[in-house]
Design a protein around this motif. Structure first.
Motif, mmCIF file in Angstrom:
data_model
loop_
_atom_site.group_PDB
_atom_site.id
_atom_site.type_symbol
_atom_site.label_atom_id
_atom_site.label_comp_id
_atom_site.label_asym_id
_atom_site.label_seq_id
_atom_site.Cartn_x
_atom_site.Cartn_y
_atom_site.Cartn_z
ATOM 1 N N SER A 212 0.815 -1.213 0.000
ATOM 2 C CA SER A 212 0.000 0.000 0.000
ATOM 3 C C SER A 212 0.852 1.267 0.000
ATOM 4 C CB SER A 212 -0.945 0.005 1.200
ATOM 5 O OG SER A 212 -0.214 -0.100 2.402
ATOM 6 N N LEU A 213 2.125 1.131 0.393
ATOM 7 C CA LEU A 213 3.000 2.297 0.466
ATOM 8 C C LEU A 213 4.454 1.838 0.408
ATOM 9 C CD1 LEU A 213 2.837 5.417 0.967
ATOM 10 C CD2 LEU A 213 3.166 4.898 3.384
ATOM 11 N N LEU A 214 5.290 2.625 -0.259
ATOM 12 C CA LEU A 214 6.713 2.332 -0.351
ATOM 13 C C LEU A 214 7.517 3.503 0.184
ATOM 14 C CD1 LEU A 214 6.903 1.095 -4.065
ATOM 15 C CD2 LEU A 214 6.482 -0.280 -2.024
ATOM 16 N N ALA A 215 8.523 3.219 0.971
ATOM 17 C CA ALA A 215 9.508 4.219 1.377
ATOM 18 C C ALA A 215 10.751 3.941 0.541
ATOM 19 C CB ALA A 215 9.815 4.108 2.860
ATOM 20 N N VAL A 216 11.121 4.898 -0.291
ATOM 21 C CA VAL A 216 12.149 4.679 -1.299
ATOM 22 C C VAL A 216 13.142 5.836 -1.286
ATOM 23 C CG1 VAL A 216 12.512 4.391 -3.780
ATOM 24 C CG2 VAL A 216 10.471 3.463 -2.742
ATOM 25 N N GLU A 217 14.425 5.521 -1.468
ATOM 26 C CA GLU A 217 15.463 6.535 -1.663
ATOM 27 C C GLU A 217 15.781 6.604 -3.146
ATOM 28 O OE1 GLU A 217 18.991 5.959 0.629
ATOM 29 O OE2 GLU A 217 17.863 5.692 2.478
ATOM 30 N N MET A 218 15.668 7.814 -3.705
ATOM 31 C CA MET A 218 16.018 8.029 -5.108
ATOM 32 C C MET A 218 16.269 9.512 -5.315
ATOM 33 S SD MET A 218 12.366 7.810 -7.150
ATOM 34 C CE MET A 218 11.973 6.186 -6.595
ATOM 35 N N SER A 219 16.888 9.840 -6.406
ATOM 36 C CA SER A 219 17.164 11.244 -6.712
ATOM 37 C C SER A 219 15.873 11.943 -7.138
ATOM 38 C CB SER A 219 18.193 11.341 -7.838
ATOM 39 O OG SER A 219 17.614 10.905 -9.052
ATOM 40 N N PRO A 220 15.825 13.266 -6.995
ATOM 41 C CA PRO A 220 14.654 14.000 -7.490
ATOM 42 C C PRO A 220 14.412 13.784 -8.985
ATOM 43 C CG PRO A 220 15.924 15.391 -6.018
ATOM 44 C CD PRO A 220 16.737 14.144 -6.257
ATOM 45 N N ALA A 221 15.488 13.655 -9.748
ATOM 46 C CA ALA A 221 15.338 13.414 -11.188
ATOM 47 C C ALA A 221 14.674 12.065 -11.449
ATOM 48 C CB ALA A 221 16.700 13.485 -11.875
ATOM 49 N N HIS A 222 15.056 11.071 -10.657
ATOM 50 C CA HIS A 222 14.468 9.742 -10.807
ATOM 51 C C HIS A 222 12.974 9.784 -10.459
ATOM 52 C CE1 HIS A 222 15.990 5.645 -11.534
ATOM 53 N NE2 HIS A 222 14.876 5.275 -10.946
ATOM 54 N N ALA A 223 12.644 10.504 -9.396
ATOM 55 C CA ALA A 223 11.236 10.650 -9.011
ATOM 56 C C ALA A 223 10.458 11.363 -10.115
ATOM 57 C CB ALA A 223 11.123 11.405 -7.694
ATOM 58 N N GLY A 224 11.061 12.361 -10.722
ATOM 59 C CA GLY A 224 10.425 13.063 -11.831
ATOM 60 C C GLY A 224 10.163 12.147 -13.018
ATOM 61 N N ALA A 225 11.108 11.258 -13.289
ATOM 62 C CA ALA A 225 10.916 10.302 -14.386
ATOM 63 C C ALA A 225 9.755 9.355 -14.090
ATOM 64 C CB ALA A 225 12.206 9.515 -14.622
ATOM 65 N N LEU A 226 9.626 8.927 -12.830
ATOM 66 C CA LEU A 226 8.490 8.075 -12.464
ATOM 67 C C LEU A 226 7.175 8.834 -12.602
ATOM 68 C CD1 LEU A 226 9.675 6.063 -9.342
ATOM 69 C CD2 LEU A 226 9.255 5.209 -11.642
ATOM 70 N N ARG A 227 7.172 10.105 -12.203
ATOM 71 C CA ARG A 227 5.958 10.926 -12.349
ATOM 72 C C ARG A 227 5.570 11.040 -13.819
ATOM 73 N NH1 ARG A 227 8.476 14.126 -8.353
ATOM 74 N NH2 ARG A 227 7.318 14.057 -6.401
ATOM 75 N N ALA A 228 6.556 11.247 -14.676
ATOM 76 C CA ALA A 228 6.290 11.369 -16.109
ATOM 77 C C ALA A 228 5.765 10.063 -16.683
ATOM 78 C CB ALA A 228 7.562 11.807 -16.843
ATOM 79 N N ARG A 229 6.296 8.959 -16.208
ATOM 80 C CA ARG A 229 5.894 7.648 -16.740
ATOM 81 C C ARG A 229 4.514 7.211 -16.253
ATOM 82 N NH1 ARG A 229 9.390 2.039 -16.277
ATOM 83 N NH2 ARG A 229 7.847 0.726 -17.294
ATOM 84 N N TYR A 230 4.216 7.440 -14.966
ATOM 85 C CA TYR A 230 2.978 6.920 -14.378
ATOM 86 C C TYR A 230 1.894 7.978 -14.156
ATOM 87 C CZ TYR A 230 5.449 2.571 -13.599
ATOM 88 O OH TYR A 230 6.139 1.400 -13.781
ATOM 89 N N GLY A 231 2.235 9.239 -14.281
ATOM 90 C CA GLY A 231 1.249 10.306 -14.133
ATOM 91 C C GLY A 231 0.555 10.267 -12.786
ATOM 92 N N THR A 232 -0.754 10.418 -12.802
ATOM 93 C CA THR A 232 -1.528 10.488 -11.558
ATOM 94 C C THR A 232 -1.828 9.120 -10.962
ATOM 95 O OG1 THR A 232 -3.601 10.555 -12.817
ATOM 96 C CG2 THR A 232 -2.588 12.673 -12.220
ATOM 97 N N ARG A 233 -1.375 8.056 -11.603
ATOM 98 C CA ARG A 233 -1.608 6.717 -11.036
ATOM 99 C C ARG A 233 -0.780 6.488 -9.775
ATOM 100 N NH1 ARG A 233 -0.837 2.345 -15.404
ATOM 101 N NH2 ARG A 233 0.995 3.583 -15.868
ATOM 102 N N LEU A 234 0.338 7.221 -9.641
ATOM 103 C CA LEU A 234 1.180 7.139 -8.446
ATOM 104 C C LEU A 234 1.190 8.478 -7.731
ATOM 105 C CD1 LEU A 234 4.459 5.393 -9.689
ATOM 106 C CD2 LEU A 234 2.569 4.350 -8.436
#
Length: 69
Positions: free
Chosen positions: A36-58
Motif C-alpha cells: 500500500s505504500l513504499l519508502a524509497v530513496e532516489m534522486s529527485p530526477a528519478h522521481a520526476g521520471a516516475l511521475r512522467a511515466r505513471y502520471g496520476t496513477r502514483l
C-alpha cells in the motif's frame, strides 16, 4: 514515499525498482504482493521520471524535514 490506490501496480513498481541500482527500497508497507505504500530513496530526477511515466496513477511525495513543536 510512493503510494497508489492500485496495489497490483505498486507491486509491479517494487519489482521494477528492485532492479534499479540508483534506487533503494527502504520499506514496503502492506503485503509483499499487495503493498500500500513504499519508502524509497532516489534522486529527485528519478522521481520526476516516475511521475512522467505513471502520471496520476502514483503519488510520489518528497522527503520533508520533521519539525518539533
Amino acid at each position: 514515499m510512493i503510494g497508489c490506490p492500485d496495489p497490483e501496480l505498486l507491486a509491479q513498481l517494487v519489482e521494477l525498482l528492485r532492479d534499479d541500482p540508483e534506487v533503494r527500497i527502504r520499506r514496503i508497507i502492506g503485503a509483499p504482493d499487495r503493498p500500500s505504500l513504499l519508502a524509497v530513496e532516489m534522486s529527485p530526477a528519478h522521481a520526476g521520471a516516475l511521475r512522467a511515466r505513471y502520471g496520476t496513477r502514483l503519488t510520489i511525495e518528497p522527503d520533508s524535514p520533521v519539525e518539533l513543536y
